[in-house]
Design an enzyme around this catalytic site. Sequence first.
Site, short mmCIF file in Angstrom:
data_model
loop_
_atom_site.label_atom_id
_atom_site.label_comp_id
_atom_site.label_asym_id
_atom_site.label_seq_id
_atom_site.Cartn_x
_atom_site.Cartn_y
_atom_site.Cartn_z
N HIS A 1 0.83 -1.20 0.00
CA HIS A 1 0.00 0.00 0.00
C HIS A 1 0.88 1.26 0.00
O HIS A 1 0.73 2.13 -0.86
CB HIS A 1 -0.91 -0.04 1.24
CG HIS A 1 -1.81 1.15 1.37
ND1 HIS A 1 -3.12 1.13 0.98
CD2 HIS A 1 -1.58 2.39 1.85
CE1 HIS A 1 -3.67 2.32 1.21
NE2 HIS A 1 -2.76 3.09 1.75
N GLU A 2 1.78 1.33 0.95
CA GLU A 2 2.62 2.53 1.06
C GLU A 2 3.58 2.64 -0.12
O GLU A 2 3.90 3.75 -0.56
CB GLU A 2 3.39 2.54 2.39
CG GLU A 2 2.51 2.47 3.65
CD GLU A 2 1.41 3.53 3.72
OE1 GLU A 2 1.56 4.60 3.09
OE2 GLU A 2 0.39 3.28 4.40
N HIS B 1 1.82 4.45 -2.80
CA HIS B 1 1.92 5.91 -2.58
C HIS B 1 3.32 6.40 -2.99
O HIS B 1 3.46 7.42 -3.67
CB HIS B 1 1.72 6.23 -1.09
CG HIS B 1 0.30 6.21 -0.62
ND1 HIS B 1 -0.68 6.96 -1.20
CD2 HIS B 1 -0.29 5.53 0.40
CE1 HIS B 1 -1.85 6.75 -0.56
NE2 HIS B 1 -1.63 5.88 0.41
N GLU C 1 -4.52 7.83 -3.05
CA GLU C 1 -4.98 6.56 -2.49
C GLU C 1 -5.28 5.55 -3.59
O GLU C 1 -5.13 4.34 -3.39
CB GLU C 1 -6.23 6.80 -1.63
CG GLU C 1 -6.69 5.61 -0.83
CD GLU C 1 -5.76 5.25 0.31
OE1 GLU C 1 -4.79 5.99 0.58
OE2 GLU C 1 -5.99 4.19 0.94
#
Lengths: 506, 506
Positions: free
Chosen positions: A268-269, A272, A298
């Site tokens: 997820h990160e 980003h 996101e």
Amino acid sequence: MTPEQHFEALKTRFHEVALLQSAADALEWDERTGLPAKAGEYRAAQVTLLRGMIHQQRTAAAVGEHLEALRDSRLADDPTSDVGATIARLDEDYQRERKLPQDLVEALASATVLGQQKWDAARKADDYAAFQPALSEILSLKRQAAAHQQTDGQTLYDAMIHEFEPGARSADIAAVFADLRNQLVPLVESLQAAPRQPNTDLLRRDYPIDAQRAFSRFAAEAIGFDFQRGRLDITSHPFCTSLGPDDSRILTRYETNWFPGGLYGTMHEAGHGMYDQGLRTEWYGMPPGSYVSLGIHESQSRLWENLVGRSLPFWKFAFPHAQKAFPGALSDVSLDELHFAVNGVRPSLIRVEADEATYNLHVIIRFELEQQLVADELNVADLPDAWNEKYRQMLNVESPTFADGVLQDVHWSAGLFGYFPTYAIGNLCAAQLYDAAVRDLGDIETAMAAGDLSGLLGWLRKHIHRHGRVYDPNTLMQNATGQPVNSEALINSLKSRYEPLYGVGE
Amino acid sequence: MTPEQHFEALKTRFHEVALLQSAADALEWDERTGLPAKAGEYRAAQVTLLRGMIHQQRTAAAVGEHLEALRDSRLADDPTSDVGATIARLDEDYQRERKLPQDLVEALASATVLGQQKWDAARKADDYAAFQPALSEILSLKRQAAAHQQTDGQTLYDAMIHEFEPGARSADIAAVFADLRNQLVPLVESLQAAPRQPNTDLLRRDYPIDAQRAFSRFAAEAIGFDFQRGRLDITSHPFCTSLGPDDSRILTRYETNWFPGGLYGTMHEAGHGMYDQGLRTEWYGMPPGSYVSLGIHESQSRLWENLVGRSLPFWKFAFPHAQKAFPGALSDVSLDELHFAVNGVRPSLIRVEADEATYNLHVIIRFELEQQLVADELNVADLPDAWNEKYRQMLNVESPTFADGVLQDVHWSAGLFGYFPTYAIGNLCAAQLYDAAVRDLGDIETAMAAGDLSGLLGWLRKHIHRHGRVYDPNTLMQNATGQPVNSEALINSLKSRYEPLYGVGE
């Protein structure tokens, strides 16, 4: 001064602003990666000073004069050029920010740094009351700030959302969320009642932390995170921050007996971070080199976490590596079993660990609660009860602790009201973007199963990353996908992945 | 304005300076604990901007006006009071710093940040030529700075030393060093020819890094480093930095097959950190809350590293813990064997790993070389040959690589010329202070052998730490020990520890 000279002066100033901004962000990164217990107050003073200087620089009269001179100049003629968009976005920012008094900016900076420390301690001690005064203070300051920035037709809460999702309105979001919920609820029900269920227990076996760290790094590298321009660390609440054009920091947390936590936190990160790494470095700190909105940000994290990270093609590639990394836990597990397990759907307590299907319900709960807090329809003292009530209603779960309930997220302690809805917008956009990439590129999943994920990243670089804030989020999505933001792609994506796994409709 | 108001205005300004200073130090700490490979240039720009702002703040005309008003006021009457000393020291600093042009300060900040990155890369690649241009640039800028700050009778090099050891002169230092060398050389010779020799091979056994980290933390805690107000990390070249009144960062490095490296690196830096932690927090960033000189700072690190860390009483306490931490390496080793091993004397290549007896010769080599560089008697291109020649002459060792030779220390890449001699001054002061503490406290070694080292730390807090920069270094040493700085205590300390171990004179 010529328009070109005005523009150069602006660039010089915003280069300095970016240096100060990224320095303050570095101090906050450090605060969340092992700050000594007693060093919090001084750290708050350092960050407060820098944030105050940044606000002064961004709202200085000289900025207004340059923008005044540029607004109707030939440099502003094409608002979709880098220079034209820079002038337009900086002008919007300037008008908005100068409405905030300096002392309020400083009070907010200080209250939110201290608020995060209070939250961290309160969460560890499972003590909501210890956090409540800090939350009240932050909410009060945020309402004052929103009152300064509110425009015609905006609610206080709309003014807060605008900071994260420019132009979005709570009434529109509520309508989309209602639509989404109407489709999700029957889907979740059908999966709960389905003939096949995943064995998620195998995710709770012994996954040694060191092996998890190595495997998470491997996964982040595999999807395209550049470790020459970033790093991966441990924190209590995963996040990503940019400390310079070539310095993206991603942070996750690991639990020995919960494999998806560390891995999907990282993916997820990393999503980003890859967005940040895809912004044009020569425009760092200026609108063409900045992210366009949190919803789009996101969408990048959710796309890599879910559309890729929970897909069968990804696991065809990654599974042998996982078996090697965790021989104790995975030697008797098949690819299909693991793939089904990471797609388990079950209503649960923790948003960041929720499956894709129920995740949006967590977001809707926060969206409703923070609207009530901001509108003064809910007292901060009553928040835990309201929280628990909504979790009972929508997810039929109940947290035995504050730590896994109302204290689970850092956001409110950091003053981030109006931020949560961008998570659901991100989910919608992620599915739409993935579909559009497949439409443009054809079969990307064969290459993915062989470990080559570069096609998808290249498509995102071209259609999202390189545009920065040149277009508004809606135009960007329309250009990239040919459609406005809607829920169809997400629902189709979930159904096409879940229904064969669970045997729904067989 | 009253004198009190002038003083308050100064305090407010220097509080802000300290916030910016510690923020810049935090960025440099981060740079040395895992900065992404490509992030160096932007980090240099961040630090350069902050250092420039700090210099502007410290040398602003307003500071001069406040000091002008205070200089002859009643607040300055007692120069040994906190307020009086603050005025005197800030006045000295101001006179000195305003001689430096802003562009030179910024050029130095940028060159030294980049210089450290070049040094790090050059050391890894064992490539002196890759570092040489950066070193030439830094040396040239440092000479320009010294020419601005030079006072009557000071050489350029004296002006550089003054930054670290106020008032010290190279001619005096050369005399003390000659005296020290005259006593050390026969001592080292007698130990080399002694009947008993330590088994230092046992320090090269397998000491797992994780166990070393835990044991180093244990040792730092045992001697009094407060982990609520500091932390311990890994870097390529050990150092200590203060990022706030309650945030002392110590950093070391570990090698699996060299036990003393990580441990004594930690105890050394913890000694520095405990000095910082002993400064009065209410005066943080002001002279009464600042360290007095690098020589005194180094006396604190060397005292804990050597006078304590290599003593028999310390090992009586620590040895059982070490055996537990490293069962593979130490189960067949006795206390006496380990104690003798960590007191091994042998001429070697690496300063930071050198024994106490030969260490000062490493310092003298650098002292002589940097004097020649600054006086333009030695060309940067010829430095490696000159380095190797001196190591052959004084220590009879030769480095096969630049990495373990001229590139072993970070200092010159950071612009730290005139810094090395303070290491030997620190050794002299450490021994004097230990003797004075024993004189005042009586037997502290029995308690030490039982794990209670608080007596010594309390004595240092009272006689050194709490005074900050109120007295000059010489007065502070005279007050604490009853003597000016001299070599007698150090030589006596070395002889009384080494001669019984080696059987010299038996």
